[in-house]
Design a protein around this motif. Structure first.
Motif, PDB file in Angstrom:
ATOM      1  N   LYS A 103      80.939 -19.983 -19.648  1.00  0.00           N
ATOM      2  CA  LYS A 103      81.519 -21.173 -19.019  1.00  0.00           C
ATOM      3  C   LYS A 103      80.416 -22.034 -18.415  1.00  0.00           C
ATOM      4  CE  LYS A 103      85.598 -19.823 -20.039  1.00  0.00           C
ATOM      5  NZ  LYS A 103      86.073 -20.326 -21.287  1.00  0.00           N
ATOM      6  N   GLY A 104      80.806 -23.209 -17.953  1.00  0.00           N
ATOM      7  CA  GLY A 104      79.856 -24.112 -17.314  1.00  0.00           C
ATOM      8  C   GLY A 104      78.905 -24.725 -18.322  1.00  0.00           C
ATOM      9  N   GLY A 105      77.816 -25.271 -17.817  1.00  0.00           N
ATOM     10  CA  GLY A 105      76.840 -25.927 -18.671  1.00  0.00           C
ATOM     11  C   GLY A 105      76.235 -25.004 -19.706  1.00  0.00           C
ATOM     12  N   LEU A 106      75.987 -23.757 -19.328  1.00  0.00           N
ATOM     13  CA  LEU A 106      75.431 -22.792 -20.280  1.00  0.00           C
ATOM     14  C   LEU A 106      76.407 -22.545 -21.430  1.00  0.00           C
ATOM     15  CD1 LEU A 106      73.006 -20.938 -20.847  1.00  0.00           C
ATOM     16  CD2 LEU A 106      74.231 -19.135 -19.621  1.00  0.00           C
ATOM     17  N   GLY A 107      77.690 -22.434 -21.097  1.00  0.00           N
ATOM     18  CA  GLY A 107      78.702 -22.233 -22.127  1.00  0.00           C
ATOM     19  C   GLY A 107      78.811 -23.414 -23.077  1.00  0.00           C
ATOM     20  N   VAL A 108      78.640 -24.623 -22.544  1.00  0.00           N
ATOM     21  CA  VAL A 108      78.679 -25.815 -23.396  1.00  0.00           C
ATOM     22  C   VAL A 108      77.536 -25.764 -24.403  1.00  0.00           C
ATOM     23  CG1 VAL A 108      78.433 -28.335 -23.422  1.00  0.00           C
ATOM     24  CG2 VAL A 108      79.774 -27.244 -21.613  1.00  0.00           C
TER      25      VAL A 108
ATOM     26  N   GLY B 132      80.891 -31.681 -16.727  1.00  0.00           N
ATOM     27  CA  GLY B 132      82.137 -30.926 -16.872  1.00  0.00           C
ATOM     28  C   GLY B 132      82.921 -30.891 -15.579  1.00  0.00           C
ATOM     29  N   ARG B 133      82.213 -30.716 -14.458  1.00  0.00           N
ATOM     30  CA  ARG B 133      82.900 -30.745 -13.155  1.00  0.00           C
ATOM     31  C   ARG B 133      83.426 -32.139 -12.849  1.00  0.00           C
ATOM     32  NH1 ARG B 133      78.954 -29.264  -9.343  1.00  0.00           N
ATOM     33  NH2 ARG B 133      77.450 -28.580 -10.858  1.00  0.00           N
ATOM     34  N   ALA B 134      82.696 -33.179 -13.257  1.00  0.00           N
ATOM     35  CA  ALA B 134      83.121 -34.555 -12.992  1.00  0.00           C
ATOM     36  C   ALA B 134      84.415 -34.901 -13.719  1.00  0.00           C
ATOM     37  CB  ALA B 134      82.022 -35.541 -13.383  1.00  0.00           C
TER      38      ALA B 134
END
Length: 165
Positions: free
Chosen positions: A138-143, A78-80
Motif C-alpha cells: 500500500k501507499g507510495g511503495l505499493g503504487v 494518494g492521500r490527497a
C-alpha cells in the motif's frame, strides 16, 4: 468523495496544487479521461528520448532516483485524492516504462514500440508476482513496485527478442 475512477474538482485541485501531485500524475498525463496508464506510458517516452543518450549506469541512476521520488510523490498524492493507487497516479508508469525500454537504448526504433507494448501488456495482465505486490503493498511503495516489476518483465522479453533477431 469520488470512486476509484473519477476525480472530483477538489481532488484535481489538491493533486495539482503540489509538486508531489504534479509529478505523481505524470505532469498531467494521468488526468486523461480514460486509459490513464496508457497515456502515462506514452508520456514517459518523451523524457526517455533524452535519457536514451545517457549511459546505462546513468539511466539506472535516473530510474533509481525517480523510483524513490515516486514513492514519496505517489504517497502524498494518494492521500490527497483519498485513494491509494488512483488511476491518475501514473509516475509508476514512467519508471516502469523506462525500465522496459532499457534494452532499446541502442536498438532500432521498433524496439521502442515493442517495449511500450510489452510494458502495457505486463502492467495490465499483472502475472504473478506483479499481481501479488499490487494487492499487498500500500501507499507510495505499493503504487510503484508492481510497475517496476512489470517493467523488468517487459525488459527481459524485449532483450530476448532483440538477441534473437
Amino acid at each position: 468523495m469520488s470512486d476509484a475512477k473519477t476525480l472530483t474538482v477538489e481532488q484535481r485541485r489538491a493533486l495539482l496544487s503540489t509538486p508531489a501531485g504534479w509529478l505523481a500524475c505524470g505532469f498531467g498525463s494521468g488526468l486523461a479521461p480514460k486509459a490513464q496508464g496508457t497515456f502515462g506510458s506514452l508520456a514517459a517516452i518523451l523524457p526517455w528520448l533524452l535519457l536514451r543518450h545517457l549511459s546505462l549506469p546513468l539511466n539506472l541512476l535516473v530510474i533509481a532516483v525517480g523510483f524513490v521520488i515516486g514513492v514519496w510523490a505517489c504517497d502524498i498524492a494518494g492521500r490527497a485524492v483519498g485513494v491509494d493507487d488512483h488511476r491518475s497516479l501514473v509516475w509508476d508508469e514512467f519508471i516502469g516504462q523506462w525500465i522496459a525500454l532499457l534494452p532499446a537504448l541502442l536498438a532500432p526504433w521498433w524496439a521502442v514500440v515493442a517495449g511500450f507494448a510489452l510494458f502495457r501488456l505486463f502492467d495490465v495482465w499483472k502475472p504473478w508476482p506483479i499481481r501479488w505486490f499490487d494487492r499487498h503493498l500500500k501507499g507510495g511503495l505499493g503504487v510503484m513496485v508492481d510497475d517496476v516489476i512489470a517493467g523488468v518483465f517487459a525488459a527481459v522479453v524485449l532483450w530476448a527478442v532483440l538477441r534473437l533477431i
